[in-house]
Design an enzyme around this catalytic site. Structure first.
Site, PDB file in Angstrom:
ATOM      1  N   HIS A 316       0.924  -1.221   0.007  1.00 33.32           N
ATOM      2  CA  HIS A 316       0.112  -0.017   0.092  1.00 33.32           C
ATOM      3  C   HIS A 316       0.933   1.241  -0.001  1.00 33.32           C
ATOM      4  O   HIS A 316       1.863   1.128   0.324  1.00 33.32           O
ATOM      5  CB  HIS A 316      -0.807  -0.137   1.289  1.00 33.32           C
ATOM      6  CG  HIS A 316      -1.924   0.809   1.230  1.00 33.32           C
ATOM      7  ND1 HIS A 316      -1.983   2.260   1.300  1.00 33.32           N
ATOM      8  CD2 HIS A 316      -3.346   0.664   0.661  1.00 33.32           C
ATOM      9  CE1 HIS A 316      -3.154   2.874   1.237  1.00 33.32           C
ATOM     10  NE2 HIS A 316      -3.825   1.785   1.104  1.00 33.32           N
ATOM     11  N   ASP A 373      -7.950  -5.243  -0.015  1.00 34.23           N
ATOM     12  CA  ASP A 373      -8.441  -6.376  -1.024  1.00 34.23           C
ATOM     13  C   ASP A 373      -8.076  -7.672  -0.780  1.00 34.23           C
ATOM     14  O   ASP A 373      -8.503  -8.537  -1.419  1.00 34.23           O
ATOM     15  CB  ASP A 373      -8.031  -5.934  -2.387  1.00 34.23           C
ATOM     16  CG  ASP A 373      -8.650  -4.396  -2.662  1.00 34.23           C
ATOM     17  OD1 ASP A 373      -9.591  -4.085  -2.596  1.00 34.23           O
ATOM     18  OD2 ASP A 373      -7.897  -3.768  -3.412  1.00 34.23           O
TER      19      ASP A 373
END
Ligand SMILES: CC(=O)SCCNC(=O)CCNC(=O)[C@H](O)C(C)(C)COP(=O)(O)OP(=O)(O)OC[C@H]1O[C@@H](n2cnc3c(N)ncnc32)[C@H](O)[C@@H]1OP(=O)(O)O
Ligand SMILES: O=C([O-])CC(=O)C(=O)O
Length: 427
Positions: A316, A373
């Site tokens: 991320h 996700d």
């Protein structure tokens, strides 16, 4: 006492510039750098905007090092376990959690606004059979700008609210119609007796005539636990400060375009595998890995700089720690495993990947942790959603965030057209 100032020096020519220190600031961002860039003719080169703030915002706070996320100051853990998605929508749009009356009013309003203009329904027919629901969804959101052109000019808070509620309410209907079109199935219209989240499952599952039954091979009854799980998933996706799709929404807003077109652009940006589209890719990848024994081989591929393979659902831009939303989803998985008959083989593969990655030098050095996700797909599969609907679920949850950010941008006195510079390297 005079205002404190800071001197900045253009090291190309040694010229000095003096600026007032911003109230409450510490460190290098203590002055408004835009003044310096403007006065000196300098600008920063920051591909991917890794260290460039594009706005000031009061909506969402992330501490990436600690793995913390708050909407309007309230920790995501508290919102995900103690509040409904509609309460979160009110929080994001209005800056505070709703009273009971405000919540009832919002609930009723969204139920009434869930219907699509009848001629817009024909738009779905123009799409090819088997169109990915994300294409149809983005086209549908753009089409809404033609039906509600008046939202181009918003004056009162009521105008802004109407624009926001309309698109939030219609997004599940657009997504469900997009899905049913991709199957060649008859559309199921919203049922005013059902809540926002239940309605979405209903529009996906029901037969013509609105019937649901318990046949395990066909549409099935909607269990309260399924509605609750999906509601939590919507909450976890509701906003995430200046991520790629929100940045697109704000950029489109900056040109003065219609809000629904800005949101359609956000949908397009979200679709990619590096962003919201990763939720679809994670399940593809877990299925490709196939068994716990194969995990090491794929971890080795992810680490190989010559192999383009990346572990989807890992890494991320901002979190250099566990994404707090992934932690919540992992706990939710454990709670649902029996009741929703989760795919335990996929869960075992996912956990093994996490276990190896979190103790591997490559991932530790780069601070690569599971993101939202990574865990959402296994739950969505158990809710009966096909892979192609995972990113549309993200869209439904995120629409409120995009709208809240659009409104904040439009109301900000600092709003300017988004127009980065470039370093010209051509002839
Ligand atoms: C809702 C969301 O949008 S959450 C993100 C969803 N996306 C994914 O899960 C896709 C997989 N992850 C990624 O592609 C990236 O981690 C992103 C796009 C999320 C973040 O990208 P960036 O912040 O630009 O990081 P960047 O791509 O520079 O990666 C930094 C390093 O980690 C490595 N890396 C990053 N993610 C991964 C991954 N998933 N698997 C293997 N290696 C990775 C990169 O190869 C790079 O290594 P290097 O320094 O040796 O070159
Ligand atoms: O913040 C980001 O870059 C991506 C993300 O997690 C989100 O949009 O939810």
């Amino acid at each position: 006492m005079g205002k404190k100032t800071m001197t900045l020096i253009d090291n190309r020519n040694g010229k000095h510039y003096e600026y007032p220190i911003l109230e409450g600031s510490r460190g290098p961002a203590a002055v408004d750098m835009r003044s310096f860039y403007r006065d000196s003719g300098m600008f920063s080169y920051d591909p991917g905007f890794t260290s460039t703030a594009s706005c000031r915002s009061e909506i969402t706070f992330i501490d990436g090092e600690k793995g913390e996320l708050r909407y309007r100051g309230i920790p995501i853990e508290e919102l995900a376990t103690g509040h409904s998605y509609l309460e979160v929508c009110h929080l994001l749009l209005e800056g505070k959690l709703p009273t009971e009356e405000e919540l009832t009013a919002l609930d009723l309003e969204l139920r009434h606004r869930a219907f699509l203009p009848e001629s817009l329904v024909k738009l779905f027919e123009t799409m090819p059979d088997n169109a990915h629901p994300m294409s149809t969804l983005s086209a549908g959101a753009t089409a809404l700008s033609a039906f509600y052109y008046e939202h181009l000019k918003l004056e009162s808070d009521e105008d802004y609210r109407e624009m926001a509620h309309r698109i939030i309410a219609k997004m599940p209907t657009l997504a469900a119609f997009a899905y049913r079109h991709s199957l060649g199935a008859t559309y199921i219209y919203p049922d005013i007796d059902r809540s926002f989240t239940e309605n979405f499952l209903y529009m996906l599952r029901a037969y013509p005539g609105g019937k649901l039954h318990r046949d395990p091979s066909g549409p099935r009854e909607i269990k309260p636990i399924e509605v609750q799980a999906l509601d939590t998933i919507f909450t976890l996706h509701a906003d995430h400060e200046q991520n790629a799709s929100t940045t697109v929404v704000r950029s489109v807003a900056s040109t003065g375009a219609h809000p629904y077109v800005a949101i359609a652009s956000g949908i397009a940006a979200l679709w990619g595998r590096a962003h919201g589209g990763a939720n679809e890719s994670v399940i593809e990848q877990l299925r490709m890995i196939g068994s716990v024994e194969n995990v090491d081989k794929f971890i080795a591929r992810a680490k190989d700089p010559k192999d383009p393979f990346r572990l989807m659902g890992f890494g991320h831009r901002v979190y250099k720690n566990f994404d707090p939303r992934a932690r919540i989803l992992k706990t939710l998985q454990d709670q649902l495993v029996e009741e929703l008959d989760l795919d335990t083989e996929l869960m075992r593969i996912a956990r093994r990947i996490e276990e190896i990655a979190l103790s591997d030098e490559y991932f530790i050095k780069r601070k690569l942790y599971p993101n939202i996700d990574f865990y959402s797909g296994i739950i969505l599969t158990a809710l009966g959603l096909p892979r192609s609907m995972f990113t549309p679920v993200f869209v439904i949850g995120r629409t409120v965030g995009w709208v809240a950010q659009w409104i904040e941008f439009r109301k900000s006195p600092e709003a300017k057209i988004a127009r980065p510079r470039q370093l010209y390297i051509g002839k």
